[in-house]
Design a protein around this motif. Structure first.
Motif, PDB file in Angstrom:
ATOM      1  N   LYS A  95       0.509  -0.859   0.045  1.00 26.18           N
ATOM      2  CA  LYS A  95       0.280  -0.036   0.058  1.00 26.18           C
ATOM      3  C   LYS A  95       0.941   1.166   0.081  1.00 26.18           C
ATOM      4  CE  LYS A  95      -4.746   1.388   1.797  1.00 26.18           C
ATOM      5  NZ  LYS A  95      -5.070   0.708   2.791  1.00 26.18           N
ATOM      6  N   SER A  96       2.078   1.162   0.537  1.00 23.59           N
ATOM      7  CA  SER A  96       2.789   2.384   0.612  1.00 23.59           C
ATOM      8  C   SER A  96       3.210   2.808  -0.703  1.00 23.59           C
ATOM      9  CB  SER A  96       3.825   1.936   1.625  1.00 23.59           C
ATOM     10  OG  SER A  96       5.006   1.089   1.451  1.00 23.59           O
ATOM     11  N   HIS A  97       3.813   1.784  -1.298  1.00 21.18           N
ATOM     12  CA  HIS A  97       4.128   1.989  -2.727  1.00 21.18           C
ATOM     13  C   HIS A  97       2.778   2.344  -3.672  1.00 21.18           C
ATOM     14  CE1 HIS A  97       6.562   1.891  -6.807  1.00 21.18           C
ATOM     15  NE2 HIS A  97       5.737   0.948  -7.163  1.00 21.18           N
ATOM     16  N   ALA A  98       1.798   2.010  -3.403  1.00 25.00           N
ATOM     17  CA  ALA A  98       0.461   2.590  -4.518  1.00 25.00           C
ATOM     18  C   ALA A  98       0.049   3.928  -3.374  1.00 25.00           C
ATOM     19  CB  ALA A  98      -0.051   2.158  -3.993  1.00 25.00           C
ATOM     20  N   THR A  99       0.603   4.139  -2.375  1.00 24.52           N
ATOM     21  CA  THR A  99       0.296   5.518  -2.099  1.00 24.52           C
ATOM     22  C   THR A  99       1.300   6.895  -2.794  1.00 24.52           C
ATOM     23  OG1 THR A  99      -0.387   4.207  -0.562  1.00 24.52           O
ATOM     24  CG2 THR A  99      -0.241   6.978  -0.693  1.00 24.52           C
ATOM     25  N   LYS A 100       2.478   6.289  -2.484  1.00 22.34           N
ATOM     26  CA  LYS A 100       3.347   6.948  -3.176  1.00 22.34           C
ATOM     27  C   LYS A 100       3.380   7.622  -4.766  1.00 22.34           C
ATOM     28  CE  LYS A 100       7.010   5.280  -0.445  1.00 22.34           C
ATOM     29  NZ  LYS A 100       8.388   4.688  -0.581  1.00 22.34           N
ATOM     30  N   LEU A 101       3.139   6.541  -5.118  1.00 22.30           N
ATOM     31  CA  LEU A 101       2.609   6.378  -6.524  1.00 22.30           C
ATOM     32  C   LEU A 101       1.723   7.466  -6.815  1.00 22.30           C
ATOM     33  CD1 LEU A 101       2.892   2.922  -8.223  1.00 22.30           C
ATOM     34  CD2 LEU A 101       4.413   4.552  -8.722  1.00 22.30           C
ATOM     35  N   VAL A 102       0.363   7.534  -5.803  1.00 22.07           N
ATOM     36  CA  VAL A 102      -0.788   8.812  -6.035  1.00 22.07           C
ATOM     37  C   VAL A 102      -0.156   9.982  -5.966  1.00 22.07           C
ATOM     38  CG1 VAL A 102      -3.054   8.521  -5.466  1.00 22.07           C
ATOM     39  CG2 VAL A 102      -2.717   7.119  -6.691  1.00 22.07           C
ATOM     40  N   HIS A 103       0.615   9.983  -4.777  1.00 18.79           N
ATOM     41  CA  HIS A 103       0.868  11.381  -4.373  1.00 18.79           C
ATOM     42  C   HIS A 103       2.301  11.845  -5.495  1.00 18.79           C
ATOM     43  CE1 HIS A 103       0.273  10.535  -0.091  1.00 18.79           C
ATOM     44  NE2 HIS A 103      -0.940  11.053  -1.072  1.00 18.79           N
ATOM     45  N   LYS A 104       2.963  10.690  -6.053  1.00 21.77           N
ATOM     46  CA  LYS A 104       3.728  11.495  -7.459  1.00 21.77           C
ATOM     47  C   LYS A 104       2.788  12.177  -8.173  1.00 21.77           C
ATOM     48  CE  LYS A 104       8.064   9.188  -6.554  1.00 21.77           C
ATOM     49  NZ  LYS A 104       8.425   7.774  -6.800  1.00 21.77           N
ATOM     50  N   ALA A 105       1.709  11.331  -8.386  1.00 17.61           N
ATOM     51  CA  ALA A 105       1.174  12.057 -10.019  1.00 17.61           C
ATOM     52  C   ALA A 105      -0.177  12.640  -9.293  1.00 17.61           C
ATOM     53  CB  ALA A 105       0.096  10.598 -10.081  1.00 17.61           C
ATOM     54  N   PHE A 106      -0.093  13.187  -7.937  1.00 16.21           N
ATOM     55  CA  PHE A 106      -0.928  14.430  -8.255  1.00 16.21           C
ATOM     56  C   PHE A 106      -0.271  15.538  -7.759  1.00 16.21           C
ATOM     57  CE2 PHE A 106      -4.698  12.912  -5.482  1.00 16.21           C
ATOM     58  CZ  PHE A 106      -5.228  12.107  -6.194  1.00 16.21           C
ATOM     59  N   TYR A 107       1.748  15.259  -7.789  1.00 19.22           N
ATOM     60  CA  TYR A 107       2.696  16.804  -8.029  1.00 19.22           C
ATOM     61  C   TYR A 107       2.525  16.611  -9.718  1.00 19.22           C
ATOM     62  CZ  TYR A 107       6.771  19.014  -6.817  1.00 19.22           C
ATOM     63  OH  TYR A 107       7.747  19.134  -7.321  1.00 19.22           O
ATOM     64  N   SER A 108       2.376  16.229  -9.868  1.00 16.57           N
ATOM     65  CA  SER A 108       2.619  15.760 -11.683  1.00 16.57           C
ATOM     66  C   SER A 108       1.020  16.590 -12.604  1.00 16.57           C
ATOM     67  CB  SER A 108       2.258  14.673 -12.522  1.00 16.57           C
ATOM     68  OG  SER A 108       4.329  14.004 -12.088  1.00 16.57           O
ATOM     69  N   VAL A 109       0.101  16.104 -11.656  1.00 18.35           N
ATOM     70  CA  VAL A 109      -1.081  17.147 -12.206  1.00 18.35           C
ATOM     71  C   VAL A 109      -0.504  18.755 -11.571  1.00 18.35           C
ATOM     72  CG1 VAL A 109      -3.306  17.917 -11.611  1.00 18.35           C
ATOM     73  CG2 VAL A 109      -2.177  15.247 -12.139  1.00 18.35           C
ATOM     74  N   LYS A 110      -0.884  18.710 -10.653  1.00 18.61           N
ATOM     75  CA  LYS A 110      -0.462  20.481 -10.228  1.00 18.61           C
ATOM     76  C   LYS A 110       0.963  20.987 -11.283  1.00 18.61           C
ATOM     77  CE  LYS A 110      -1.216  23.283  -6.230  1.00 18.61           C
ATOM     78  NZ  LYS A 110      -2.071  23.502  -6.732  1.00 18.61           N
ATOM     79  N   LEU A 111       1.769  20.323 -11.933  1.00 15.67           N
ATOM     80  CA  LEU A 111       2.716  21.131 -12.923  1.00 15.67           C
ATOM     81  C   LEU A 111       2.123  20.747 -14.175  1.00 15.67           C
ATOM     82  CD1 LEU A 111       6.395  19.265 -11.840  1.00 15.67           C
ATOM     83  CD2 LEU A 111       5.381  21.357 -11.207  1.00 15.67           C
ATOM     84  N   MET A 112       1.090  20.469 -14.328  1.00 13.49           N
ATOM     85  CA  MET A 112       1.107  20.250 -15.702  1.00 13.49           C
ATOM     86  C   MET A 112       0.153  21.240 -16.206  1.00 13.49           C
ATOM     87  SD  MET A 112      -0.501  16.784 -16.890  1.00 13.49           S
ATOM     88  CE  MET A 112       0.612  14.506 -16.640  1.00 13.49           C
ATOM     89  N   LYS A 113       0.383  22.004 -17.536  1.00 13.67           N
ATOM     90  CA  LYS A 113      -0.183  23.426 -17.844  1.00 13.67           C
ATOM     91  C   LYS A 113      -1.501  23.058 -17.932  1.00 13.67           C
ATOM     92  CE  LYS A 113       3.437  25.112 -20.292  1.00 13.67           C
ATOM     93  NZ  LYS A 113       3.819  25.437 -21.843  1.00 13.67           N
TER      94      LYS A 113
END
Lengths: 220, 133
Positions: A95-113
């Motif tokens: 689960k920690s891996h899955a959570t990390k992936l989602v959090h990283k994805a959210f970080y990327s979402v924030k950077l997207m134009k």
């Protein structure tokens, strides 16, 4: 907010006349609770006060309480929908891996134009809502022939399909792209009502429409 | 009977007199089982017979086809289908729960096979028939 919502949902369940009447046990997966059991209340003091001053309070004091979900919390970051997504994304119990992936994805979402400048959690919620199908086709054997029969979906099933489509779409990415980057891409696309997941949903609906003549086979 | 049939049977198997004059005597009736209804019915699966939410589904299809399969175009139809489906599910759940009760309740109109058996056990048919006679 989410915590408040969950508490309110619990309260709605408590106050439903069917439960108060002491109906019958309704088994859900792996857990059977007597209908006398109430949903666990949050630790929000204001909410508790409200509950205790309600007319049901005296009755509720003597009700047994269901075990709380281990992930549930009153944190402002608590979101049942997100937790469900993480659980569906989880492989081999990591689960920690899955959570990390989602959090990283959210970080990327924030950077997207084209990310709408929204809170990534809002983007996520919107993406899930846009990707949620209304119908699916199931394979049913009637008279020796298999038919693709369109059926309506329960809310849970529809939610699962939407999340699974997103995860599967991410799985089909080109080689050098990282999982979280592609997940961010799919989430933003779906929140903008474009992209592979939305296309898949529309295809599913088209297939259901093409097979609408067989809809009554569900109950034949 | 075909003309060549006698060629295929062994001589010991068949009585030629029987073949040319088949037994037309009426078969005598023999009461194998008692001539009355049993006090049980065979078990049957509980089935959902309603053709649920078809109308709602068709309206949704019409709407979707019109709006080029944009679900955002038909919120009303989608809500109608979802509520209909939810109601049906709740109802069938309640029906199953009612069916779980072995002893039939007087308000139930449709009996499951289990409940019919419970009733028949309580009130066996042979007593009823005696009364009728």
């Amino acid at each position: 907010m989410a915590a408040v919502r969950s508490v309110l949902r619990g309260l709605q369940k408590i106050s439903s006349p069917r439960l108060l009447a002491g109906g019958v046990c309704v088994p859900s997966r792996n857990a059977i609770y007597n209908p006398r059991y109430i949903e666990p209340l949050g630790t929000d003091r204001d909410q508790l006060k409200e509950v205790l001053s309600s007319p049901d309070a005296e009755e509720l004091q003597f009700r047994p309480v269901k075990a709380a979900i281990s992930d549930a919390s009153n944190s402002i970051f608590y979101d049942p929908l997100l937790l469900k997504f993480i659980n569906i994304l989880m492989r081999k119990g990591d689960k920690s891996h899955a959570t990390k992936l989602v959090h990283k994805a959210f970080y990327s979402v924030k950077l997207m134009k084209d990310g709408n400048g929204l809170n990534p959690l809002d983007t996520f919620t919107l993406a899930i809502r846009n990707a949620t199908p209304v119908l699916e086709t199931v394979k049913l054997k009637r008279g020796g022939i298999f038919y693709q029969v369109p059926v309506a979906l329960s809310a849970e099933r529809a939610r699962f399909i939407a999340m699974n489509w997103i995860i599967e779409a991410v799985g089909e990415r080109e080689k050098p792209t990282r999982f979280h980057d592609q997940l961010a891409r799919e989430l933003v696309d779906a929140s903008n009502n474009v992209g592979r997941v939305i296309k898949r949903k529309q295809e599913a609906h088209k297939e259901a429409e093409a097979n609408k003549a067989y809809a009554h086979y569900r109950y034949a | 009977m075909r003309a060549t049939d006698p060629l295929n049977v062994q001589k010991t198997d068949v009585d030629y007199a029987q073949m040319s004059f088949p037994n037309n005597k009426p078969i005598k009736f023999r009461e194998v089982a008692p001539m009355q209804l049993r006090d049980r019915v065979s078990l049957k699966r509980l089935r959902d017979t309603e053709r649920a939410c078809l109308a709602e589904m068709m309206t949704l299809f019409t709407c979707l086809a019109k709006k080029d399969f944009e679900t955002s175009g038909c919120p009303k139809e989608i809500a109608a289908l979802n509520t209909c489906y939810k109601d049906i599910r709740d109802e069938s759940m309640a029906k199953k729960q009612r069916a779980l009760q072995q002893a039939p309740v007087s308000s139930i109109r449709e009996l499951t096979s289990h409940q019919a058996n419970a009733l028949l056990k309580k009130f066996p048919l042979r007593h009823l028939m005696k009364k009728v006679r």
